[in-house]
Each structure stands twice: as C-alpha cells, then as structure tokens.
Design a protein around this motif. Sequence first.
Motif, PDB file in Angstrom:
ATOM      1  N   GLY A 282       0.789  -1.232   0.000  1.00  8.76           N
ATOM      2  CA  GLY A 282       0.000   0.000   0.000  1.00  8.76           C
ATOM      3  C   GLY A 282       0.816   1.273   0.000  1.00  8.76           C
ATOM      4  N   LYS A 283       2.134   1.141   0.016  1.00  8.09           N
ATOM      5  CA  LYS A 283       2.977   2.346   0.079  1.00  8.09           C
ATOM      6  C   LYS A 283       3.765   2.512  -1.210  1.00  8.09           C
ATOM      7  N   LYS A 284       4.006   3.755  -1.535  1.00  7.90           N
ATOM      8  CA  LYS A 284       4.869   4.069  -2.657  1.00  7.90           C
ATOM      9  C   LYS A 284       6.248   3.463  -2.386  1.00  7.90           C
ATOM     10  N   MET A 285       6.875   2.958  -3.416  1.00  6.25           N
ATOM     11  CA  MET A 285       8.173   2.350  -3.194  1.00  6.25           C
ATOM     12  C   MET A 285       9.239   3.428  -2.993  1.00  6.25           C
ATOM     13  N   GLY A 286      10.073   3.251  -1.996  1.00  2.00           N
ATOM     14  CA  GLY A 286      11.126   4.240  -1.758  1.00  2.00           C
ATOM     15  C   GLY A 286      12.079   3.749  -0.694  1.00  2.00           C
ATOM     16  N   LYS A 287      13.297   4.200  -0.782  1.00  2.00           N
ATOM     17  CA  LYS A 287      14.323   3.774   0.173  1.00  2.00           C
ATOM     18  C   LYS A 287      13.893   4.075   1.608  1.00  2.00           C
ATOM     19  N   SER A 288      13.203   5.224   1.793  1.00  2.00           N
ATOM     20  CA  SER A 288      12.839   5.637   3.147  1.00  2.00           C
ATOM     21  C   SER A 288      11.775   4.717   3.772  1.00  2.00           C
ATOM     22  N   TYR A 289      11.008   3.998   2.960  1.00  2.00           N
ATOM     23  CA  TYR A 289       9.994   3.077   3.497  1.00  2.00           C
ATOM     24  C   TYR A 289      10.560   1.675   3.747  1.00  2.00           C
ATOM     25  N   GLY A 290      11.798   1.471   3.365  1.00  2.00           N
ATOM     26  CA  GLY A 290      12.390   0.133   3.517  1.00  2.00           C
ATOM     27  C   GLY A 290      11.735  -0.891   2.610  1.00  2.00           C
ATOM     28  N   ASN A 291      11.072  -0.428   1.559  1.00  2.00           N
ATOM     29  CA  ASN A 291      10.378  -1.384   0.677  1.00  2.00           C
ATOM     30  C   ASN A 291      10.912  -1.303  -0.747  1.00  2.00           C
ATOM     31  N   PHE A 292      12.128  -0.896  -0.857  1.00  2.00           N
ATOM     32  CA  PHE A 292      12.770  -0.793  -2.161  1.00  2.00           C
ATOM     33  C   PHE A 292      13.330  -2.173  -2.496  1.00  2.00           C
ATOM     34  N   ILE A 293      12.617  -2.909  -3.351  1.00  2.00           N
ATOM     35  CA  ILE A 293      12.991  -4.309  -3.599  1.00  2.00           C
ATOM     36  C   ILE A 293      13.405  -4.484  -5.052  1.00  2.00           C
ATOM     37  N   THR A 294      14.602  -5.004  -5.278  1.00  7.65           N
ATOM     38  CA  THR A 294      15.064  -5.200  -6.660  1.00  7.65           C
ATOM     39  C   THR A 294      14.427  -6.477  -7.219  1.00  7.65           C
ATOM     40  N   LEU A 295      14.470  -6.596  -8.528  1.00  7.71           N
ATOM     41  CA  LEU A 295      13.913  -7.800  -9.160  1.00  7.71           C
ATOM     42  C   LEU A 295      14.679  -9.032  -8.709  1.00  7.71           C
ATOM     43  N   GLU A 296      15.989  -8.893  -8.613  1.00  5.29           N
ATOM     44  CA  GLU A 296      16.813 -10.025  -8.183  1.00  5.29           C
ATOM     45  C   GLU A 296      16.368 -10.499  -6.795  1.00  5.29           C
ATOM     46  N   GLN A 297      16.046  -9.546  -5.904  1.00  3.87           N
ATOM     47  CA  GLN A 297      15.593  -9.915  -4.556  1.00  3.87           C
ATOM     48  C   GLN A 297      14.242 -10.631  -4.600  1.00  3.87           C
ATOM     49  N   PHE A 298      13.352 -10.206  -5.495  1.00  2.76           N
ATOM     50  CA  PHE A 298      12.091 -10.939  -5.653  1.00  2.76           C
ATOM     51  C   PHE A 298      12.358 -12.368  -6.092  1.00  2.76           C
ATOM     52  N   PHE A 299      13.314 -12.520  -7.038  1.00  2.00           N
ATOM     53  CA  PHE A 299      13.569 -13.851  -7.597  1.00  2.00           C
ATOM     54  C   PHE A 299      14.260 -14.782  -6.589  1.00  2.00           C
ATOM     55  N   ASN A 300      15.034 -14.194  -5.641  1.00  2.00           N
ATOM     56  CA  ASN A 300      15.709 -15.089  -4.680  1.00  2.00           C
ATOM     57  C   ASN A 300      15.169 -14.957  -3.249  1.00  2.00           C
ATOM     58  N   GLY A 301      14.203 -14.076  -3.063  1.00  2.00           N
ATOM     59  CA  GLY A 301      13.535 -13.942  -1.761  1.00  2.00           C
ATOM     60  C   GLY A 301      14.375 -13.248  -0.697  1.00  2.00           C
ATOM     61  N   ASP A 302      15.479 -12.656  -1.120  1.00  2.00           N
ATOM     62  CA  ASP A 302      16.437 -12.118  -0.159  1.00  2.00           C
ATOM     63  C   ASP A 302      16.133 -10.648   0.181  1.00  2.00           C
ATOM     64  N   HIS A 303      15.033 -10.452   0.909  1.00  2.00           N
ATOM     65  CA  HIS A 303      14.669  -9.107   1.377  1.00  2.00           C
ATOM     66  C   HIS A 303      13.740  -9.288   2.581  1.00  2.00           C
ATOM     67  N   PRO A 304      13.941  -8.484   3.646  1.00  2.00           N
ATOM     68  CA  PRO A 304      13.130  -8.681   4.864  1.00  2.00           C
ATOM     69  C   PRO A 304      11.619  -8.614   4.626  1.00  2.00           C
ATOM     70  N   GLN A 308       9.117 -15.231   0.853  1.00  2.00           N
ATOM     71  CA  GLN A 308       9.686 -16.311   0.048  1.00  2.00           C
ATOM     72  C   GLN A 308      10.214 -15.717  -1.253  1.00  2.00           C
ATOM     73  N   ALA A 309      10.836 -16.562  -2.075  1.00  2.69           N
ATOM     74  CA  ALA A 309      11.236 -16.138  -3.423  1.00  2.69           C
ATOM     75  C   ALA A 309      10.017 -16.256  -4.339  1.00  2.69           C
ATOM     76  N   TYR A 310       9.937 -15.367  -5.309  1.00  2.00           N
ATOM     77  CA  TYR A 310       8.861 -15.440  -6.307  1.00  2.00           C
ATOM     78  C   TYR A 310       9.497 -15.552  -7.684  1.00  2.00           C
ATOM     79  N   SER A 311       9.029 -16.532  -8.446  1.00  2.00           N
ATOM     80  CA  SER A 311       9.651 -16.742  -9.750  1.00  2.00           C
ATOM     81  C   SER A 311       9.293 -15.583 -10.675  1.00  2.00           C
ATOM     82  N   PRO A 312      10.152 -15.331 -11.663  1.00  3.09           N
ATOM     83  CA  PRO A 312       9.861 -14.243 -12.600  1.00  3.09           C
ATOM     84  C   PRO A 312       8.484 -14.374 -13.255  1.00  3.09           C
ATOM     85  N   MET A 313       8.043 -15.621 -13.496  1.00  3.96           N
ATOM     86  CA  MET A 313       6.731 -15.790 -14.125  1.00  3.96           C
ATOM     87  C   MET A 313       5.595 -15.390 -13.183  1.00  3.96           C
TER      88      MET A 313
END
Length: 491
Positions: A282-304, A308-313
């Motif tokens: 529900g929040k705009k993405m931004g470094k200050s919100y701690g929700n700045f997630i790269t695609l690589e992090q989505f693919f490997n799940g490596d973000h607080p 889990q990891a989510y596949s590119p598909m």
Amino acid sequence: MKDHSLEIYNTLTRSKQTFTPLEPGHVGMYVCGPTVYGDAHIGHARPAITFDVLFRYLRWLGYKVRYVRNITDVGHLEHDADEGEDKVAKKARLEQLEPMEIVQHYLNRYHRDMAALNVLPPSIEPHASGHIIEQIEYIKKILEAGYAYESCGSVYFDVAKYNADNHYGKLSGRNIDDLLNTTRELDGQHEKRNPLDFALWKKASPEHIMHWPSPWSEGFPGWHLECSTMGRKYLGDTFDIHGGGMDLMFPHHECEIAQSVAAQGHDAVRYWMHNNMITIDGKKMGKSYGNFITLEQFFNGDHPKLAQAYSPMVIRFFILQAQYRSTVDFSNDALQAAEKALQKLQDAYARLQKLTPAEKSNVELPDYMKLCQQALDDDLNTPMVIAHLFDAAKHINAATDGNTKLSEADIKALKDVFDTMAGEILGLRLGAADTGADLTPYEGAVDLLMEIRTNAKQNKDWTTSDLIRDKLAALGFNVKDTKSGVEWSLK
Ligand code: ZN
C-alpha cells in the motif's frame, strides 16, 4: 494482417481511440527505458512488461513494429537527489570505476532480469551517450526557434515563452501558474530566468567526469532531450506510440512535447500511453519506506519484506492480472495467491497436452481466441484475457476428469488459445520446463549434447548416440529423431 479494432487510451486526449498507424502495416513505438546506475527494481518491471505485451500483440496482429527503448546513461538529474548530481558520475567516483563500466554492469543485469521476465528485447536500444551530436543539433534548433537561451555555459528551455504560444502542461493537465508556485529551489537556479526552465545542456562542474564538448561549454545534455532526439532519429518526425510510466508524465514527457513542438513545430507523438504505478504493501516504493525491492531480490527472496522467493513468471503474471492503467499493490499474500493461480493454469496446460480426443464434443466451447482478442483490443485488458484462460482451464479439467468429452478440433483450439494468448502474447511460460528459472544455459547444454549425438550417428558411433539418448531419458528428457533432425523436450 489479422482483423482487429485496437482501442488504446491516449493520455493526451484522455480518451480511448482506435489505433491507426501513420504508415499502414507499420508501427513506430518509443518507450522510456531504464537509467542504468543501479539494479532494476519492481518499478522497472511494469512498463517493460506492459509495452512488451503491446509489442507482442501488434506483431501478432501482423504489424511490422520498430520498438525503441532507450538507455539513460548520462545527465539524469534527479530532483530529489543531492544537488542534482549526475548519478553515474557520482557512483563512479565512489567506486573508482569508469562510468561506462558501471553503465555496462547494470545494463547487463537489467538485460538478465528482463530475459527472466520473458520481456523481448526492443528493436533498437540506443544509449543517450551515443547520441550527443544529435542532441547538440536538436538544441540548436530550439535556440533558433527562440525557445531556449544560453546562461553561464548551460542552455535552458524557456518555459514561460513557450507557454505563451503553446500549452505547457497539456499532457499532465497542469496549469503553469500552479507550477510556478510549487517548484522548489533547484541547484543552479540563479542561472535560469524561471524556476520551471529545464536544462537542455548543462555545463559540467570540474569534478564531473562524463562531459562532451559543445558550442556552449564542456558539459552534458539534459535528460528530457535524449528521448526527443532519439525518438526522432529512429522513428521520424512523427511516430505512433510513446509509452512510459505515469511518473514520467511530468516533467519528463511534458518537456519532451515542449522540445518537439519548439524544434519541429509539432508534437512528435500520436498516442501517449502510460502505465500506472506499483505500490508495496500500500505504500509508494522508496528507500525511506524500507520497501525498495530489486527484481533479483524478488527472484531469490532475499529481502526482509519477502516471505519467500517469487519466480519471474509469478511476477509477470501478477502484473498482468491488473489492467496497465490501474495500480498494482505488491504484498506477500497477493503474490502467493498469484503463484497458486499461475500454477492452476500451468496444471491445466499440462493436462491439455495429455487429453485424448473424443469423436465428438459433448460441450460447447466459446471461441476463446476471439474473446481474448476482443479483450486485448480493449486497451490491453490482460485481466480479461486471464479470466478467459481460467474459463478454458475449467473445460480442460472437466474433460481430464472424464466429466465431459472434447473433440480433436476443440482440443486443438484450446492448445491454440494457450500457446498464442498465454504464451506468445502475455509471454507466460506455462510448459513443464518453464519453472521461471532461466533455463537458457541448460538448453544450450542439451543442444550441445544433441549436436554430439548427431555427429556420433553420422559416424555410425551407435554406442555414444544411444548412451546420450538413454541418459537424457533417465534424467527426464524426451529425445525424438525426426526428419528435420533431433527434437528434445522435458517429459
Ligand atoms: Zn524518456
């Protein structure tokens, strides 16, 4: 050319319009590409996927499409950045790397992420840094037309003068008086006649490492300029579609229009298309919100923030579940639901391959191809296409369970709709091998084994050829000798 009546929403007219290209059978399309000074994040995925679907659909309809997506590698002045410093140059000083080394590094990673998302490469991917001469020529035209002025080695666009003759703000629906009151102080503003004036050319400060000679100073072009210049170079004075994220509407695209009108006497673009934004929880993405997630992090799940990891598909499917002009909110719950939904389509697709045809169908199937095409013709209504695919999946499941019977023609029609609409146009990988992981290196390895096997057969080395076939079969591959060579697939 397939029969169609494609309606697209033109941001400029704020209405849906029937798409008719300038030259019959051809489409020129420009989309603002990434600024390559960091990893691609989820915000990059949406415009890339949205305009990938448009590119795929236009090609499928039979158009010859020239799709230009630029690479911003110089002079990207961020309004919220510290003192508006060129970020590529800044990072280079910090990391002691050549600026072009950083550009290449992040560009390679961007390409890797796009390939994982099954985003097709554009027809031309021009770099701003490779078009400095053209940008200087474009500035000269704007100066000649009287809509720009030189100040302390920089050249600025004269917004007030332009607005007296034209409407600055027509795309974003803004009024220049409101803008005057909301513009914040920017670096180098004292050089400008008006805070709204934007740089066409910036004189480089001594520590600035990316700079080029020009009639005004050693410096670099303003960000807005590259799109006007490269769009014109590769697509002509007027072209069909210009796309990008809604966040680019102002000031970037507004400035592009002003530059084109000033230099060429008219807006270069016939249809302006904008995808809506992505939010996270529900929040705009931004470094200050701690929700700045790269695609690589989505693919490997490596973000607080990620459970889990989510596949590119899953990411691609999730984005396409919303029409491109609506917002998309990422959350673990929503992504997990998307993962389950995509799995259902993948299961149905796998069952479809195994269906035994009956003599006659005892159910009547709707014309899914037509329904899906109607949905796409309606301003790329991808959620509606997905709804039709789920409806088709119900028929596949009913036939698999023996509750209904489907004829060979009906099974073929279902395969067509899945392969064309889900595969070719939505770009979803639904096959067994399509787990979303990048299989390219594995495919290359299997192809190599096939080549060795073909050579072995030509040399009548049956031991080697059978060994490769049997071992691959044991690993779960089907190897088939056909008239045109060897085919392989995952079982
Ligand atoms: Zn742009």
